[in-house]
Design a protein around this motif. Structure first.
Motif, PDB file in Angstrom:
ATOM      1  N   VAL A  19       7.721   1.059   2.015  1.00 33.89           N
ATOM      2  CA  VAL A  19       7.300  -0.312   2.328  1.00 33.89           C
ATOM      3  C   VAL A  19       6.078  -0.731   1.505  1.00 33.89           C
ATOM      4  O   VAL A  19       5.443  -1.748   1.808  1.00 33.89           O
ATOM      5  CB  VAL A  19       6.996  -0.467   3.838  1.00 33.89           C
ATOM      6  N   SER A  20       5.753   0.025   0.467  1.00 36.96           N
ATOM      7  CA  SER A  20       4.565  -0.269  -0.346  1.00 36.96           C
ATOM      8  C   SER A  20       4.949  -0.786  -1.728  1.00 36.96           C
ATOM      9  O   SER A  20       6.065  -0.546  -2.210  1.00 36.96           O
ATOM     10  CB  SER A  20       3.701   0.985  -0.490  1.00 36.96           C
ATOM     11  N   ASN A  21       4.006  -1.501  -2.347  1.00 36.21           N
ATOM     12  CA  ASN A  21       4.140  -1.972  -3.735  1.00 36.21           C
ATOM     13  C   ASN A  21       5.383  -2.832  -3.961  1.00 36.21           C
ATOM     14  O   ASN A  21       6.056  -2.729  -4.986  1.00 36.21           O
ATOM     15  CB  ASN A  21       4.157  -0.778  -4.700  1.00 36.21           C
ATOM     16  N   LEU A  22       5.693  -3.684  -2.992  1.00 36.16           N
ATOM     17  CA  LEU A  22       6.861  -4.565  -3.100  1.00 36.16           C
ATOM     18  C   LEU A  22       6.421  -5.945  -3.577  1.00 36.16           C
ATOM     19  O   LEU A  22       5.300  -6.385  -3.325  1.00 36.16           O
ATOM     20  CB  LEU A  22       7.566  -4.671  -1.747  1.00 36.16           C
ATOM     21  N   SER A  23       7.325  -6.628  -4.278  1.00 31.47           N
ATOM     22  CA  SER A  23       6.976  -7.931  -4.877  1.00 31.47           C
ATOM     23  C   SER A  23       7.720  -9.103  -4.258  1.00 31.47           C
ATOM     24  O   SER A  23       7.518 -10.244  -4.651  1.00 31.47           O
ATOM     25  CB  SER A  23       7.250  -7.893  -6.388  1.00 31.47           C
ATOM     26  N   GLY A  24       8.609  -8.849  -3.277  1.00 31.95           N
ATOM     27  CA  GLY A  24       9.263  -9.943  -2.564  1.00 31.95           C
ATOM     28  C   GLY A  24      10.416 -10.573  -3.315  1.00 31.95           C
ATOM     29  O   GLY A  24      10.979 -10.001  -4.258  1.00 31.95           O
ATOM     30  N   VAL A 166       5.324  -8.190   0.986  1.00 29.93           N
ATOM     31  CA  VAL A 166       4.889  -7.900  -0.381  1.00 29.93           C
ATOM     32  C   VAL A 166       3.530  -7.198  -0.349  1.00 29.93           C
ATOM     33  O   VAL A 166       2.792  -7.285   0.636  1.00 29.93           O
ATOM     34  CB  VAL A 166       4.799  -9.187  -1.231  1.00 29.93           C
ATOM     35  N   GLU A 167       3.223  -6.529  -1.454  1.00 32.07           N
ATOM     36  CA  GLU A 167       1.954  -5.808  -1.525  1.00 32.07           C
ATOM     37  C   GLU A 167       0.777  -6.782  -1.628  1.00 32.07           C
ATOM     38  O   GLU A 167      -0.148  -6.732  -0.830  1.00 32.07           O
ATOM     39  CB  GLU A 167       1.961  -4.860  -2.722  1.00 32.07           C
ATOM     40  N   THR A 240      -2.746  -1.360   3.319  1.00 29.47           N
ATOM     41  CA  THR A 240      -3.101  -2.621   2.666  1.00 29.47           C
ATOM     42  C   THR A 240      -2.514  -3.849   3.368  1.00 29.47           C
ATOM     43  O   THR A 240      -2.755  -4.977   2.948  1.00 29.47           O
ATOM     44  CB  THR A 240      -2.633  -2.624   1.202  1.00 29.47           C
ATOM     45  N   GLU A 241      -1.766  -3.643   4.447  1.00 26.87           N
ATOM     46  CA  GLU A 241      -1.225  -4.777   5.195  1.00 26.87           C
ATOM     47  C   GLU A 241      -2.326  -5.470   5.985  1.00 26.87           C
ATOM     48  O   GLU A 241      -2.529  -6.679   5.882  1.00 26.87           O
ATOM     49  CB  GLU A 241      -0.110  -4.311   6.129  1.00 26.87           C
ATOM     50  N   TYR A 295     -13.070  -8.093  -3.771  1.00 22.40           N
ATOM     51  CA  TYR A 295     -13.471  -7.216  -2.668  1.00 22.40           C
ATOM     52  C   TYR A 295     -12.274  -6.896  -1.768  1.00 22.40           C
ATOM     53  O   TYR A 295     -12.055  -5.742  -1.374  1.00 22.40           O
ATOM     54  CB  TYR A 295     -14.580  -7.880  -1.868  1.00 22.40           C
ATOM     55  N   ILE A 296     -11.488  -7.923  -1.434  1.00 29.68           N
ATOM     56  CA  ILE A 296     -10.330  -7.714  -0.562  1.00 29.68           C
ATOM     57  C   ILE A 296      -9.290  -6.822  -1.232  1.00 29.68           C
ATOM     58  O   ILE A 296      -8.714  -5.928  -0.595  1.00 29.68           O
ATOM     59  CB  ILE A 296      -9.703  -9.063  -0.162  1.00 29.68           C
ATOM     60  N   LEU A 297      -9.041  -7.056  -2.509  1.00 27.35           N
ATOM     61  CA  LEU A 297      -7.938  -6.366  -3.191  1.00 27.35           C
ATOM     62  C   LEU A 297      -8.306  -4.987  -3.727  1.00 27.35           C
ATOM     63  O   LEU A 297      -7.465  -4.084  -3.734  1.00 27.35           O
ATOM     64  CB  LEU A 297      -7.418  -7.247  -4.341  1.00 27.35           C
ATOM     65  N   THR A 298      -9.545  -4.813  -4.179  1.00 28.69           N
ATOM     66  CA  THR A 298      -9.875  -3.571  -4.875  1.00 28.69           C
ATOM     67  C   THR A 298     -11.143  -2.885  -4.384  1.00 28.69           C
ATOM     68  O   THR A 298     -11.520  -1.839  -4.912  1.00 28.69           O
ATOM     69  CB  THR A 298     -10.024  -3.822  -6.388  1.00 28.69           C
ATOM     70  N   GLY A 299     -11.812  -3.446  -3.411  1.00 26.68           N
ATOM     71  CA  GLY A 299     -13.079  -2.868  -2.964  1.00 26.68           C
ATOM     72  C   GLY A 299     -12.913  -1.504  -2.316  1.00 26.68           C
ATOM     73  O   GLY A 299     -11.834  -1.171  -1.798  1.00 26.68           O
ATOM     74  N   PRO A 300     -13.958  -0.685  -2.337  1.00 24.67           N
ATOM     75  CA  PRO A 300     -13.901   0.633  -1.688  1.00 24.67           C
ATOM     76  C   PRO A 300     -13.891   0.482  -0.161  1.00 24.67           C
ATOM     77  O   PRO A 300     -14.381  -0.507   0.379  1.00 24.67           O
ATOM     78  CB  PRO A 300     -15.185   1.310  -2.170  1.00 24.67           C
TER      79      PRO A 300
END
Length: 504
Positions: A19-24, A166-167, A240-241, A295-300
């Protein structure tokens, strides 16, 4: 080819990867799948209006009710997922055939003399300010059924990956589903506001906050229960959901108090739609002009906020969706028009009401569609991409536009096949017409929607802990999904049959 669960990777990791890394998929395909619901409503309504097929409600009627309102939607996301237009055409053919069959005639009740009729109608309980219209029940019931189907079906290979969430960027059926759940909750939440306005009073902020917290606490408790069960059972999860600890019940639980706070802004803004747009635009501006998006997409993930950043910040997008739904509810729930036309008969007032509702709903559908187009079009608009993960402005506009169009489609079925509902002059008559124009299955889901959704989550967890869903074939998948939806529907209809409402 199915991946055997005995590979070196853990089965939990396989399910998370699934269910990860999907593009829809495309917006047009999602619209075709969503269109199955109002088309099914058309088939059901033609059967009822022309043949009185569901009166009385027999075991055969229940079977057909289930096959139409549950079975057809299940087919649309499984066996007919690659051909939703074909499924729609088949259903429309059935509707046309049933409509052309000579209508079933029922014995008419003897007419009372004019003076007796007036005496009887004057003794009936008069209509109130609000109305539970058939098309609203059909819309919300179908939305709940599709949601329940998808939350389990997504774990099987028969369910297309393009329908799963989607991811980061893109659109999918399940992305639309979660937004629609919030939008429909907003529609329902407009009822107490309308009652306040009709009574000419406004509750102070402190009272609104206390009331909202009573609605929030059960949902927040469910959120904590889900969190503890997922962590305790080592259940597969997609971080990541919503984040590490956040889940959808937390989003639902925090909505009521924030809506109560934002309601004070209506003294400045003209409508809930204006408030929704303002919130959506401000949130989008922050995403584009600050480091918030990165921050939302790549932050630690090194503290509580960063570990749950998707859930925390997407909440503002869902709040905007809720407010957009509330604005729609303010439009479609009142019935005052039918009583405000002095000197007109029932038929005339009903016709005017239907026409006014049609024009308003069509207008708002076009407004939301136009706003979505300008937000996402690269040539004539801003060229923004939809992101359910952030619940950004394009996502909010897409959900609002899609649900506005769906509501319009359900309303058209209503107005064409059950127009007498809009001419009812007393509560008893309206209740009889409402029961005639709505599916018992959809009424049952609508009545205890949140409780049934919770039960669906429990069933989903049970199936995933006992069945290796990634290794199940097509026939077995359909069998499991039919059994699962059959059990959910039986519980929903049983609760409705015994007049039992579970309030959460």
């Amino acid at each position: 080819m199915a991946i055997d669960s005995t590979t070196t990777q853990s089965y939990k990791q396989l399910k998370e990867d699934f269910v990860s890394n999907l593009s829809g998929g495309s917006v047009s395909e999602i619209a075709q799948v969503c269109a199955v619901a109002p088309v099914v409503s058309l088939v059901w309504s033609v059967l009822q209006a022309r043949q009185s097929f569901f009166r009385p409600y027999t075991p055969l009627g229940y079977a057909i009710d289930f096959l139409l309102n549950v079975g057809a939607l299940l087919l649309s996301v499984t066996l007919y997922s690659s051909a939703p237009l074909l499924l729609n055409l088949l259903l429309l053919t059935v509707a046309a055939f049933v409509y052309l069959v000579p209508a079933h005639t029922r014995k008419k009740k003897p007419q009372l003399p004019p003076n007796a009729q007036s005496k009887k109608s004057s003794s009936e309980q008069p209509l109130g300010v609000l109305s539970t219209k058939p098309f609203l029940t059909n819309y919300r019931g179908n939305m709940l059924i599709v949601t329940c189907i998808c939350i389990l079906a997504v774990d099987f290979r028969l369910f297309p990956r393009r329908f799963a969430k989607v991811e980061t960027w893109g659109t999918s059926l399940m992305d639309m589903g979660v937004g629609s759940f919030v939008f429909s909750a907003g529609v329902v939440a407009s009822r107490p506001v309308l009652k306040e306005r009709a009574e000419g009073k406004a509750a102070p902020l402190s009272t609104r906050l206390k009331t909202s917290l009573r609605h929030s606490l059960p949902l927040l408790m469910l959120g904590f229960i889900r969190l503890l069960s997922v962590k305790g059972l080592d259940y597969a999860e997609h971080v990541t959901e919503y984040g590490v600890h956040w889940n959808f019940f937390f989003t639902l639980g925090f909505l009521p108090p924030f809506v109560a706070l934002f309601q004070s802004a209506l003294k400045v803004l003209p409508s809930y739609a204006g408030l929704a747009l303002l919130l959506g635009v401000v949130y989008q501006v922050l995403l584009e002009t600050t480091s918030l998006k990165a921050y939302i997409l790549t932050g630690p993930r090194n503290d509580l906020l960063s570990m749950n950043r998707e859930g925390v910040f997407s909440f503002f997008g869902y709040l905007a969706i809720f407010l957009a739904g509330q604005d729609t509810g303010m439009l479609v729930l009142p019935r005052s028009l039918s009583r405000s036309i002095s000197g007109s008969n029932n038929k005339t007032s009903g016709t005017v009401q239907r026409r006014s509702l049609l024009l308003n709903m069509t207008g708002w559908s076009l407004v939301w569609i136009a706003l979505y187009f300008f937000a996402t079009d690269y040539k004539y608009g801003f060229g923004l991409s939809v992101s359910r993960r952030m619940a950004n402005l394009p996502y909010m506009l897409w959900v609002a536009a899609s649900n506005a169009v769906l509501l319009l489609a359900f309303y058209l079925v209503d107005a064409l096949l059950f127009p007498s509902f809009y001419s009812a002059q007393d509560v008893k008559t309206e209740k009889e017409l409402y029961d005639m124009a709505t599916s018992k299955v959809l009424r049952a889901y609508n009545r205890n929607g949140l409780a049934i959704f919770l039960l669906a989550n429990l069933f989903t967890g049970l199936v995933n802990m006992t069945v290796p869903t990634l290794d199940v074939g097509r026939v077995a998948t359909v069998g499991i999904l039919v059994a699962y939806m059959g059990a959910l529907t039986a519980v929903a209809v049983g609760l409705d049959e015994y007049n039992f409402t579970i309030k959460l």
